[in-house]
Enzyme design. Structure first.
Site, PDB file in Angstrom:
ATOM      1  N   PRO A  91      21.000 -17.062  13.233  1.00 30.71           N
ATOM      2  CA  PRO A  91      19.982 -16.336  13.575  1.00 30.71           C
ATOM      3  C   PRO A  91      19.879 -16.468  15.065  1.00 30.71           C
ATOM      4  O   PRO A  91      18.938 -15.793  15.997  1.00 30.71           O
ATOM      5  CB  PRO A  91      18.578 -17.452  13.207  1.00 30.71           C
ATOM      6  CG  PRO A  91      19.203 -18.464  12.649  1.00 30.71           C
ATOM      7  CD  PRO A  91      20.553 -17.985  12.330  1.00 30.71           C
ATOM      8  N   GLU A 118      21.939 -27.098   8.366  1.00 31.01           N
ATOM      9  CA  GLU A 118      20.946 -27.149   9.392  1.00 31.01           C
ATOM     10  C   GLU A 118      21.981 -26.300  10.528  1.00 31.01           C
ATOM     11  O   GLU A 118      21.547 -25.789  11.606  1.00 31.01           O
ATOM     12  CB  GLU A 118      21.207 -28.497  10.104  1.00 31.01           C
ATOM     13  CG  GLU A 118      19.922 -29.158   9.393  1.00 31.01           C
ATOM     14  CD  GLU A 118      18.745 -28.543   9.438  1.00 31.01           C
ATOM     15  OE1 GLU A 118      18.008 -28.462  10.650  1.00 31.01           O
ATOM     16  OE2 GLU A 118      17.946 -28.216   8.480  1.00 31.01           O
ATOM     17  N   ARG A 156      28.704   2.041   4.452  1.00 36.09           N
ATOM     18  CA  ARG A 156      28.042   3.443   4.373  1.00 36.09           C
ATOM     19  C   ARG A 156      28.806   4.256   5.492  1.00 36.09           C
ATOM     20  O   ARG A 156      28.807   5.523   5.559  1.00 36.09           O
ATOM     21  CB  ARG A 156      26.556   3.643   4.611  1.00 36.09           C
ATOM     22  CG  ARG A 156      25.907   2.640   3.958  1.00 36.09           C
ATOM     23  CD  ARG A 156      24.435   2.665   4.148  1.00 36.09           C
ATOM     24  NE  ARG A 156      23.799   3.987   4.191  1.00 36.09           N
ATOM     25  CZ  ARG A 156      23.364   4.550   3.481  1.00 36.09           C
ATOM     26  NH1 ARG A 156      23.343   4.238   2.061  1.00 36.09           N
ATOM     27  NH2 ARG A 156      22.917   5.993   3.530  1.00 36.09           N
ATOM     28  N   ASP A 171      20.803   9.606   7.538  1.00 32.17           N
ATOM     29  CA  ASP A 171      20.396   8.441   7.403  1.00 32.17           C
ATOM     30  C   ASP A 171      19.476   8.161   8.721  1.00 32.17           C
ATOM     31  O   ASP A 171      19.507   8.566   9.709  1.00 32.17           O
ATOM     32  CB  ASP A 171      21.395   7.185   7.570  1.00 32.17           C
ATOM     33  CG  ASP A 171      22.108   7.068   6.297  1.00 32.17           C
ATOM     34  OD1 ASP A 171      21.510   7.575   5.306  1.00 32.17           O
ATOM     35  OD2 ASP A 171      22.825   6.316   6.488  1.00 32.17           O
TER      36      ASP A 171
HETATM   37  N1  ADE Z   1      21.549 -17.238   8.936  1.00 31.03           N
HETATM   38  C1  ADE Z   1      20.254 -17.559   8.888  1.00 31.03           C
HETATM   39  N2  ADE Z   1      19.279 -16.779   9.292  1.00 31.03           N
HETATM   40  C2  ADE Z   1      20.074 -15.809   9.586  1.00 31.03           C
HETATM   41  C3  ADE Z   1      19.749 -14.482  10.102  1.00 31.03           C
HETATM   42  N3  ADE Z   1      18.335 -14.246  10.611  1.00 31.03           N
HETATM   43  N4  ADE Z   1      20.477 -13.782  10.738  1.00 31.03           N
HETATM   44  C4  ADE Z   1      21.743 -14.041  10.355  1.00 31.03           C
HETATM   45  N5  ADE Z   1      22.334 -15.561   9.738  1.00 31.03           N
HETATM   46  C5  ADE Z   1      21.334 -16.160   9.521  1.00 31.03           C
END
Ligand code: ADE
Length: 249
Positions: A91, A118, A156, A171
């Site tokens: 993330p 974690e 794709r 697309d």
């Molecule tokens: N791993 C955990 N959350 C994630 C996300 N939002 N994007 C990519 N990998 C992740």
């Protein structure tokens, strides 16, 4: 394209990759997907891929050695002249987009590193990945789901993956716009009708209608996209006209 996925849970990919376009691309040998489990690169009695964080705190952290070894092992299987990119899913990465999918589709091989728990020991994040990619500002249980999304979007883009009926060129997002509205049979359903122009047989008119509708839909639903793309003078005029029409109504 060689797609190499490093994951502690490779079984998670069975169903999403076992159907439809991805499966067809594998059957046609356009893509080749391999899995490597970092647990196979742990040499302790319990095959431990994670451990408690230094400094204390909740949760477990993924250990560096199994991931470094797994990436090295995958790289060893790839010919040295291959154009390869190592991507870590997290993330904290750059948000994935259609443009990133297009860029990634130009590589001969991709190596995806999926995490869990974690998070990764920071030495993995800092030294092993060439790109860190997030699929959005939310936290998933692991990188596997994000990896599936990215592999799907990248595949794709590859030549011959989509049939002629499913061209990526139309697309949403391909040209920076949302896709024009589509209709199929029946022509009349519960007082809802199909726009006459689509049944006119006049392809020039249909193309024009679709261009306008793609702009209109983008302006209504995702106006932020219009600020990001370079529109041709013709499209720019059409957007201005739409904006004017909208302020009049
Ligand atoms: N791993 C955990 N959350 C994630 C996300 N939002 N994007 C990519 N990998 C992740």
């Amino acid at each position: 394209m060689d797609i190499n996925i490093i994951s502690l849970f490779p079984e998670m990919f069975n169903s999403p990759f076992g159907h439809s376009i991805i499966k067809r691309a594998m059957d046609k040998h356009i893509i080749n997907i391999n899995f490597t489990n970092p647990r196979d690169f742990t040499y302790d009695r319990h095959h431990q891929a994670d451990d408690v964080p230094f400094g204390g705190g909740a949760g477990m952290v993924l250990k560096p050695e199994p991931f470094f070894r797994a990436v090295a092992s995958v790289k060893n299987t790839l010919p040295t002249n291959k154009n390869t990119r190592v991507i870590l899913l997290s993330p904290e990465g750059k948000t994935f987009s259609q443009q990133t999918a297009k860029n990634l589709s130009t590589y001969d091989s991709l190596i995806f590193i999926c995490g869990h728990y974690e998070g990764f020991d920071n030495r993995i994040t800092e030294n092993l990945a060439e790109d860190i990619i997030s699929i959005g500002d939310y936290v998933l249980t692991g990188g596997e789901l994000a990896c599936m999304v990215i592999v799907d979007a990248v595949c794709r883009m590859l030549p011959d993956v989509l049939g002629s009926k499913e061209s990526a060129l139309t697309d949403s997002f391909y040209n920076g716009l949302l896709e024009y509205p589509q209709y199929t049979k029946p022509r009349y359903y519960k007082n809802m009708t199909v726009p006459d122009v689509l049944l006119s047989g006049n392809h020039q008119k249909i193309d024009e209608w679709r261009r306008i509708k793609a702009l209109e839909k983008t302006r209504l639903k995702r106006p932020d996209l219009l600020d990001k793309i370079n529109l041709s003078p013709e499209k720019l005029n059409a957007v201005k006209k739409l904006k004017n029409d909208c302020t009049k109504n």
